[in-house]
Design a protein around this motif. Structure first.
Motif, short mmCIF file in Angstrom:
data_model
loop_
_atom_site.label_atom_id
_atom_site.label_comp_id
_atom_site.label_asym_id
_atom_site.label_seq_id
_atom_site.Cartn_x
_atom_site.Cartn_y
_atom_site.Cartn_z
N LEU A 175 -9.40 2.78 -4.40
CA LEU A 175 -8.93 3.65 -3.33
C LEU A 175 -7.85 2.98 -2.49
O LEU A 175 -6.91 3.63 -2.03
CB LEU A 175 -10.11 4.08 -2.46
N ARG A 176 -7.97 1.66 -2.27
CA ARG A 176 -6.92 0.94 -1.53
C ARG A 176 -5.60 0.99 -2.29
O ARG A 176 -4.53 1.09 -1.70
CB ARG A 176 -7.34 -0.51 -1.29
N GLU A 177 -5.66 0.90 -3.62
CA GLU A 177 -4.46 0.91 -4.44
C GLU A 177 -3.87 2.31 -4.58
O GLU A 177 -2.65 2.48 -4.58
CB GLU A 177 -4.79 0.38 -5.84
N ASP A 222 1.35 3.02 2.52
CA ASP A 222 2.63 2.32 2.70
C ASP A 222 3.02 1.50 1.48
O ASP A 222 4.18 1.50 1.06
CB ASP A 222 2.55 1.41 3.93
N VAL A 223 2.04 0.80 0.91
CA VAL A 223 2.39 -0.07 -0.23
C VAL A 223 2.81 0.76 -1.43
O VAL A 223 3.75 0.41 -2.15
CB VAL A 223 1.21 -1.01 -0.59
N GLY A 236 4.88 -5.88 -7.05
CA GLY A 236 6.24 -6.05 -6.57
C GLY A 236 6.90 -7.33 -7.01
O GLY A 236 8.06 -7.57 -6.67
N THR A 237 6.20 -8.17 -7.74
CA THR A 237 6.79 -9.41 -8.22
C THR A 237 7.69 -9.14 -9.41
O THR A 237 7.52 -8.15 -10.13
CB THR A 237 5.68 -10.39 -8.64
N SER A 238 8.67 -10.00 -9.62
CA SER A 238 9.59 -9.82 -10.75
C SER A 238 8.82 -9.96 -12.06
O SER A 238 7.83 -10.67 -12.15
CB SER A 238 10.72 -10.83 -10.68
#
Length: 240
Positions: A36-38, A44-45, A78-80
């Motif tokens: 649920l957080r994801e 926002d994320v 969000g990391t490459s």
């Protein structure tokens, strides 16, 4: 469960929240909070890192859309990550088959997150037609593989009192996380609302002008419905 619902942000958020909770019900309790957080719509994320990108379900990376961010490829956080590739056949609807999912709205964000956590949405057909008639109609409109469960000769409207508890037991989805889409106010919408199930009335021809929507939504086009029912990608839920 994928509808613009008169184009309002409120309706889109309302039903995408219900959809996300329905997906969570299919996960072990130990994973639900993390999911649920994801996945929670418009967090926002999600908006910052994922909306508008394409999810590669094989490599578990996000690709920049060719028309928005050509060359961008990042991990879920969000990391490459690995090398970018242009994608022309990304699915843009819940239940889309194939490797690539276009994350254009909250529904697809929740779907992609569910795939990462090991579950997929669930859809059920509930109809008063016979099994043979239903099979013929589904074949004619290309939806043979769109449903994980089919309830034919359902005996609606009274049959809902038997079907909804059965669906709760069979699918593990609580009734307040279900969404019924139907074109008959008396057979589909009113009886399920009395049972605590959310509902959408498909009123293509404006047949119910004397009965304005109260605690259900109304759509006037079949296009979002057929998009939502596009077949063949695992388990999914929308009784209709």
């Amino acid at each position: 469960m994928i509808f613009d619902l008169d184009g309002t942000l409120y309706d889109d958020l309302l039903y995408s929240v219900a959809y996300t909770r329905a997906l969570a019900a299919h996960l072990p309790e130990s994973l639900r909070d993390a999911f649920l957080r994801e996945a929670f719509p418009f967090s926002d994320v999600n908006r910052r890192l994922r909306m508008g990108r394409i999810y590669d379900r094989i490599e578990d990376v996000l690709l920049g859309h060719p028309r928005l961010e050509p060359g961008v490829v990042v991990g879920w956080e969000g990391t490459s990550a690995s090398r970018w590739r242009p994608v022309a056949d990304a699915g843009g609807y819940v239940g889309a088959p194939g490797r690539y999912l276009a994350l254009g709205d909250a529904w697809m964000l929740a779907t992609a997150t569910a795939l990462r956590f090991g579950t997929e949405p669930l859809r059920v057909l509930v109809t008063n037609a016979t099994a043979r008639h239903a099979e013929t109609i589904l074949g004619a409109i290309g939806l043979e593989g769109a449903f994980s469960h089919r309830v034919t000769e359902a005996g609606k409207p009274q049959g809902w009192r038997r079907i909804i508890p059965w669906l709760e037991q069979t699918t593990g989805v609580p009734r307040d996380s279900m969404l019924v889409v139907g074109d008959n106010l008396l057979n589909d919408v009113l009886p399920v609302r009395e049972l605590g199930v959310q509902a959408v009335l498909l009123d293509r021809y404006g047949l119910y002008p004397r009965y304005p929507a109260r605690d259900w939504a109304v759509i006037r086009s079949l296009e979002p419905l057929f998009t939502a029912l596009a077949p063949k990608a695992g388990r999914r839920l929308v009784p209709s």
